[in-house]
Design a protein around this motif. Structure first.
Motif, PDB file in Angstrom:
ATOM      1  N   TYR A 128       4.041  33.586  25.723  1.00 17.70           N
ATOM      2  CA  TYR A 128       4.791  32.580  26.489  1.00 17.70           C
ATOM      3  C   TYR A 128       5.684  33.249  27.527  1.00 17.70           C
ATOM      4  N   LEU A 129       6.355  34.329  27.118  1.00 14.29           N
ATOM      5  CA  LEU A 129       7.200  35.082  28.059  1.00 14.29           C
ATOM      6  C   LEU A 129       6.367  35.687  29.182  1.00 14.29           C
ATOM      7  N   ILE A 130       5.186  36.209  28.840  1.00 11.31           N
ATOM      8  CA  ILE A 130       4.279  36.759  29.856  1.00 11.31           C
ATOM      9  C   ILE A 130       3.868  35.666  30.844  1.00 11.31           C
ATOM     10  N   THR A 131       3.571  34.483  30.307  1.00 13.78           N
ATOM     11  CA  THR A 131       3.194  33.342  31.154  1.00 13.78           C
ATOM     12  C   THR A 131       4.313  32.968  32.106  1.00 13.78           C
ATOM     13  N   LEU A 132       5.542  32.890  31.582  1.00 13.23           N
ATOM     14  CA  LEU A 132       6.692  32.518  32.408  1.00 13.23           C
ATOM     15  C   LEU A 132       6.928  33.538  33.524  1.00 13.23           C
ATOM     16  N   VAL A 133       6.949  34.810  33.159  1.00 15.65           N
ATOM     17  CA  VAL A 133       7.225  35.865  34.141  1.00 15.65           C
ATOM     18  C   VAL A 133       6.089  35.994  35.147  1.00 15.65           C
ATOM     19  N   GLY A 134       4.863  36.053  34.643  1.00 15.97           N
ATOM     20  CA  GLY A 134       3.704  36.265  35.516  1.00 15.97           C
ATOM     21  C   GLY A 134       3.480  35.148  36.507  1.00 15.97           C
ATOM     22  N   ASN A 135       3.497  33.914  36.037  1.00 20.27           N
ATOM     23  CA  ASN A 135       3.238  32.784  36.939  1.00 20.27           C
ATOM     24  C   ASN A 135       4.401  32.520  37.881  1.00 20.27           C
ATOM     25  N   THR A 136       5.629  32.748  37.422  1.00 22.20           N
ATOM     26  CA  THR A 136       6.790  32.608  38.321  1.00 22.20           C
ATOM     27  C   THR A 136       6.724  33.658  39.426  1.00 22.20           C
ATOM     28  N   ALA A 137       6.308  34.877  39.078  1.00 24.63           N
ATOM     29  CA  ALA A 137       6.182  35.948  40.068  1.00 24.63           C
ATOM     30  C   ALA A 137       5.144  35.604  41.127  1.00 24.63           C
ATOM     31  N   LEU A 170       1.063  24.769  37.341  1.00 22.37           N
ATOM     32  CA  LEU A 170       0.403  23.987  36.301  1.00 22.37           C
ATOM     33  C   LEU A 170       0.435  24.715  34.962  1.00 22.37           C
ATOM     34  N   ASP A 171       0.142  26.011  34.971  1.00 22.57           N
ATOM     35  CA  ASP A 171       0.159  26.801  33.739  1.00 22.57           C
ATOM     36  C   ASP A 171       1.548  26.858  33.124  1.00 22.57           C
ATOM     37  N   LEU A 172       2.581  26.953  33.975  1.00 24.58           N
ATOM     38  CA  LEU A 172       3.959  26.948  33.476  1.00 24.58           C
ATOM     39  C   LEU A 172       4.279  25.633  32.761  1.00 24.58           C
ATOM     40  N   CYS A 173       3.889  24.529  33.380  1.00 25.17           N
ATOM     41  CA  CYS A 173       4.148  23.211  32.786  1.00 25.17           C
ATOM     42  C   CYS A 173       3.333  23.017  31.512  1.00 25.17           C
ATOM     43  N   PHE A 174       2.068  23.455  31.551  1.00 21.01           N
ATOM     44  CA  PHE A 174       1.142  23.274  30.442  1.00 21.01           C
ATOM     45  C   PHE A 174       1.666  23.945  29.175  1.00 21.01           C
ATOM     46  N   THR A 175       2.029  25.224  29.296  1.00 20.79           N
ATOM     47  CA  THR A 175       2.502  25.957  28.117  1.00 20.79           C
ATOM     48  C   THR A 175       3.873  25.469  27.655  1.00 20.79           C
ATOM     49  N   THR A 176       4.735  25.096  28.608  1.00 20.92           N
ATOM     50  CA  THR A 176       6.078  24.645  28.257  1.00 20.92           C
ATOM     51  C   THR A 176       6.042  23.298  27.524  1.00 20.92           C
ATOM     52  N   SER A 177       5.012  22.506  27.755  1.00 21.40           N
ATOM     53  CA  SER A 177       4.889  21.221  27.060  1.00 21.40           C
ATOM     54  C   SER A 177       4.456  21.401  25.605  1.00 21.40           C
ATOM     55  N   ILE A 178       4.034  22.609  25.242  1.00 19.35           N
ATOM     56  CA  ILE A 178       3.508  22.861  23.898  1.00 19.35           C
ATOM     57  C   ILE A 178       4.331  23.870  23.107  1.00 19.35           C
ATOM     58  N   VAL A 179       4.634  25.020  23.730  1.00 17.85           N
ATOM     59  CA  VAL A 179       5.185  26.167  23.000  1.00 17.85           C
ATOM     60  C   VAL A 179       6.538  25.913  22.332  1.00 17.85           C
TER      61      VAL A 179
END
Length: 319
Positions: free
Chosen positions: A35-44, A69-78
């Motif tokens: 989740y942290l990788i997703t947040l950092v990578g997609n925000t970058a 989209l990926d940021l929203c997708f994972t944040t709605s679940i994790v």
């Protein structure tokens, strides 16, 4: 909604991996890391493509949308998933479950359609390079993205509303780690054939139709690349298309295996792991896939890092 649906008072129980306590501990760590990788990578990717004027092209416009989209997708679940993995309570409120159900279906549908739009963008860039910027103009790109989000929202509202209107006779135990449509259908206490047929029909429109368009686009792209005389041009085309094709293969491969396989061909836990993969692991891989073979994105990320270092130094926090 049917009067027998009294789950609005008690919420839902998400069984998840509760029958494997040791596995839950491991999964909580794995999910947090990805989740942290997703947040950092997609925000970058979003910041780099916005700040670098060289990346103000249709390709990176759609890539920004995919990252958002990926940021929203994972944040709605994790967050909810981690709460259930860390604590003894495996519950989710009725409102929380319904919101997650609608958002999950909405964002999942968007990704299917957006990947098809991105493949058409690559088709236009490689097969019609002289007309690329004329065809894929800013107005069209924004219009297409709005259409994708709107169609997906309509699909989510229709299917989720049909599912929620099914009587559940007090059943509130979902054998999953999130509020997913198939799991909600399973706890209904009436015949669900109509809803299942509706899901199947719209599934063809939202999942298989974009996939067919993607395959057709890449058929034309492969033909155009093979006819290129320049080896450098071939490599550049392969690099830009290879990243997108890898994402398509991972996402659609998992989706098709999950939803188009025979009903009893996989265990319940296997289905949960596959859902975990395409909802949490895949979004963390996308930034890596799109930057490994993309020099423009690598340069933009390096500039972003330099800007952050300069800002930190000015504030008295040298990096």
């Amino acid at each position: 909604m049917d009067q027998s649906n009294d789950t609005s008072l008690h919420g839902f129980i998400l069984l998840g991996f509760s029958d494997h306590p040791t596995l839950e501990i491991v999964l909580s760590g794995v999910v947090t890391i990805f989740y942290l990788i997703t947040l950092v990578g997609n925000t970058a990717i979003i910041l780099a493509s916005l700040l670098d004027s060289q990346l103000h092209t249709p390709m990176y416009f759609f890539l920004r949308n995919l990252s958002f989209l990926d940021l929203c997708f994972t944040t709605s679940i994790v967050p909810q998933m981690l709460v259930n993995l860390w604590g003894p309570e495996k519950t989710i409120s009725y409102v929380g479950c319904i919101v997650q159900l609608y958002i999950y279906m909405w964002l999942g549908s968007i990704e299917c359609l957006l990947l098809a739009v991105m493949s058409y963008d690559r088709f236009t860039a490689i097969c019609k390079p002289l007309h690329y910027l004329v065809i894929m103009n800013s107005h069209l790109c924004h219009k297409v993205v709005i259409m994708v989000w709107s169609i997906s929202l309509a699909n989510s509202v229709l299917l989720c509303t049909l599912t929620l209107n099914l009587p559940r006779c007090g059943n509130n135990v979902l054998d999953h780690f999130l509020c997913e449509l198939p799991a909600m259908v399973k706890i209904a206490c009436v015949d669900t054939t109509t809803v299942e047929m509706s899901v199947f029909a719209l599934g063809i429109v939202i999942v298989l139709t974009p996939l067919i368009l993607i395959l057709i686009s890449y058929g034309y792209i492969a033909n155009a690349v093979l006819r290129m005389k320049s080896k450098a041009g071939q490599r550049k085309a392969m690099n830009t298309c290879g990243s997108h094709l890898t994402v398509v293969a991972i996402f659609y491969g998992t989706i098709i295996y999950m939803y188009l396989r025979p009903g009893n061909s996989a265990s319940k836990d296997q289905g949960k792991f596959l859902t975990l993969f395409y909802t949490i692991i895949t979004p963390s891989l996308n930034p890596l896939i799109y930057t490994l073979r993309n020099k423009d994105m690598k340069n933009a990320l390096e500039k972003l890092v330099c800007v952050e270092k300069s800002a930190a130094n000015l504030m008295g926090f040298p990096l």
